[in-house]
Structures are given as C-alpha cells and as structure tokens.
Scaffold this active site. Structure first.
Site, PDB file in Angstrom:
ATOM      1  N   GLU A   6       0.829  -1.214   0.000  1.00 32.63           N
ATOM      2  CA  GLU A   6       0.000   0.000   0.000  1.00 32.63           C
ATOM      3  C   GLU A   6       0.861   1.260   0.000  1.00 32.63           C
ATOM      4  OE1 GLU A   6      -3.012   0.267  -0.706  1.00 32.63           O
ATOM      5  OE2 GLU A   6      -3.466  -1.854  -0.657  1.00 32.63           O
TER       6      GLU A   6
ATOM      7  N   TYR B 153      -6.431   6.569   3.974  1.00 35.40           N
ATOM      8  CA  TYR B 153      -6.580   5.516   2.968  1.00 35.40           C
ATOM      9  C   TYR B 153      -5.826   4.242   3.386  1.00 35.40           C
ATOM     10  CZ  TYR B 153      -5.349   2.531  -0.796  1.00 35.40           C
ATOM     11  OH  TYR B 153      -5.135   1.394  -1.507  1.00 35.40           O
TER      12      TYR B 153
ATOM     13  N   ASP C  42      -9.524   5.930  -2.488  1.00 34.44           N
ATOM     14  CA  ASP C  42      -8.319   6.382  -3.194  1.00 34.44           C
ATOM     15  C   ASP C  42      -8.774   7.031  -4.508  1.00 34.44           C
ATOM     16  OD1 ASP C  42      -9.062   4.275  -4.790  1.00 34.44           O
ATOM     17  OD2 ASP C  42      -7.073   3.403  -4.950  1.00 34.44           O
TER      18      ASP C  42
END
Ligand code: SF4
Length: 351
Positions: A33, A116, A134
C-alpha cells in the site's frame, strides 16, 4: 443486485493476480500500500518483490540501514514514503513486538499511514468494515452517483466517503474494497472507461446523463515551478570525485548527488565559473558538458532541468571537501542511493 455484489462479481472474473492479495499478513499488505501510493501497479510490483525478498519480515526492514532502504527504493520517487516506512518498521519491530495494530484507529497512529492506508490495512488484513477511498474509488463513486463537487476539496471528499461507506458490504469489507479499487483501475478508467460492458451502467448517473468525461471534478492547485540544476562531476587523475548527501527536508532528503548549483533561471557560464571559484578551491584544468541536451525531469509540483559538467582537476584536496560531501572513486558511484534523474544520467553517460 447491490452495488457491492455487482462489483464483487466483476472482480472475481477480472482481477489481476497480485502477490499482496494472497495474504492476510499486515506486513506485506502495508508494504504494497505504501509503495503503490501515486505509483502504477506495473511500476511498483518489482519494488515490492525486491523489498519482500530483502526484508521478508518487518524486523529485517527495521534492522536495515537507511542507505540500503533508500537504494532499494531508488526510482520509485516520493522518498519521504521510504523514510516513513523505515521509521514505522522500527517502531513496530521494537515497540510493538513486531505486531501491527489491528484497527484503523490505531493504524492511523503510525508514521506515513493516512486515512486511505489505515482503511486498506484494517480491511484487507483484519476485515474491519471501513471503506477505502483512493483515486480509483473517487472516480467510480463520482461517476456512479453523479457527484460534481471537487474530489480534492473537503466538501467533495466528505460526500465521497459517506457514499463509500454506504455502498460497503460490512460482511465482506476486504473483498469489497479490493473490488472497487480494481474496478476503478481496469473498468471505470480515467479515459475511455468500458461503459458499454459495465455491470453498473443502468444505475450510473454519469453514464445515464452523458457526463462520464466530466467526472470526477478536480481543482488544479499547484503551480509547477521550473528549477535549473547544474551538477559538477569533479574528476581527478585517480578517478576520485565528490558526491554530497542532500540535507534538509525535501523529497530527496538523504539521497546522494553530485555537487550542484540550483537556480530559478538558467545559469550563465560566468555564474558557473563563479560558483566553482567561490566554493571549490582547486586547480581546474578543463570543464566540459557531459549531456548534449538538458535532462528534463517532471515532478508533481516542479519541472527540473539538469545539466552535468565534467570538471577535471589534478587532485581533489581534502580542504576542498564540504561537510556533507564525500570523496569517492567514480566506479563506486552505483553503491549510493541517488535521485532517479541522477541515476538516469549515470546510466546514459557515465557507465
Ligand atoms: S458506466 Fe462507465 S462511468 Fe459508469 S461506472 Fe460503469 S464504467 Fe464507470
């Protein structure tokens, strides 16, 4: 069928086979991520593989030197992400016994983890029912609900988050979140989305009202500034040269580069000469430009225009070396983490 059921059905048929989707371990999920923020999957994947091979556990990453972490990160850009990644690995390894927090709220306390990323780790690894938002999700939901408030301003973002949580399947948050992001990346793309084959077409406001190309709305905020960089590659008769570590806050913090003159206007020959005479007191025998055309490098907020000058001298003396500089042999250049602009120059003109 609900929104969630439709995108999950689509996802099962179309998803890409990506390594971080095959695990519930928060460490590789977190790595992926952080790496994929502002980076395409195809570009981030080799970095993910290199990191998980070099540092299979969070403790290994924590124990690595910053130089090694930055070197492996080289080319991925936004280097503050790598520095935060390293700081968080040390914190998790040393203060939390190698165990990542398990809730979005606690994850938000870690360096480099924003809304996020915390939602992504909490839902993918621990199945917490929180929606991820996102760029892909912004696009899908703006179009589906016909939202024309700017997604990069508070009012637009608040509404998108509300809608994201409204459509989330609380029994299946990991699958739902992965599905909506993948749907945005592959189906509801920024340009030429596949509306004619879309399972959401009937209820998609943008499609029904012919507004697909107008959404999402984004307000342009940053004005791109141009910066000129004149790099000096000193070389003496025994192939010694100087490099310096970038100090102070900035995207290239702690990376290495050649001594540089930075300016907002293209420096004249006279200015270059003056810089060498004032700051580098050595007998210079010749100066030649190493790149025939300026090298242009674009960042989100800056356009960098770089020239590299080979500065020949008999000997680089210790007294000419400044505090953040190192004397190295040119053949050892590749051992140091450098900005991608410098790496590209070295590859094209020095190796
Ligand atoms: S119909 Fe088009 S714009 Fe609407 S969700 Fe599907 S791909 Fe996106």
């Amino acid at each position: 069928m609900s929104f969630s059921a439709q995108i999950i059905a689509w996802y099962k048929l179309h998803k890409r086979d990506l390594p971080w989707r095959k695990t519930k371990d928060p460490y590789p999920i977190w790595l992926s991520e952080i790496m994929l923020q502002q980076t395409r999957v195809a570009q981030g994947l080799p970095y993910y593989l290199a990191f998980t091979e070099a540092f299979p556990k969070v403790e290994k990453l924590a124990a690595a030197s910053e130089e090694k972490v930055l070197k492996l990160w080289q080319g991925l850009g936004y280097y503050s992400r790598a520095r935060n990644l390293h700081a968080t690995a040390k914190y998790v390894s040393n203060d939390l016994n190698g165990k990542f927090p398990t809730t979005k709220k606690e994850l938000l306390g870690l360096k480099g983890i924003g809304d996020y990323t915390a939602s992504a780790i909490a839902s993918f690894a621990f199945n917490e029912a929180v929606a991820v938002v996102d760029g892909n999700v912004n696009r899908v939901l703006s179009r589906y609900f016909g939202i024309d408030l700017p997604v990069n301003e508070k009012t637009g973002q608040t509404l998108i988050k509300e809608k994201a949580n409204q459509v989330l399947d609380p029994k299946n948050p990991a699958l739902h979140n992965q599905a909506i992001m993948e749907f945005g990346a592959l189906q509801c793309k920024p340009k030429n989305p596949y509306c004619h084959l879309c399972p959401l077409q009937k209820d998609c406001v943008a499609f029904q009202q012919g507004k697909v190309d107008l959404l999402p709305v984004k307000i342009k905020k940053t004005k791109v500034q141009t910066r000129y960089l004149a790099y000096f590659i000193f070389q003496d008769e025994s192939q010694q040269s100087l490099i310096q570590q970038r100090i102070g806050k900035g995207i290239w913090e702690n990376l290495y580069e050649f001594p540089v003159l930075e300016s907002t206007q293209k420096p004249s020959q006279q200015k270059l000469q003056q810089e060498l005479e004032t700051n580098y007191k050595m007998n210079i025998s010749s100066i030649e430009k190493a790149n025939p055309k300026p090298i242009v490098h674009l960042l989100s907020h800056r356009k960098l225009i770089a020239d590299f000058y080979l500065v020949n001298t008999q000997e680089i003396q210790q007294k000419a070396i400044q505090k953040n500089q190192k004397l190295i042999n040119l053949k050892d250049l590749e051992k140091f983490p450098v900005p991608v602009l410098v790496a590209n120059f070295i590859k094209s003109y020095l190796l």
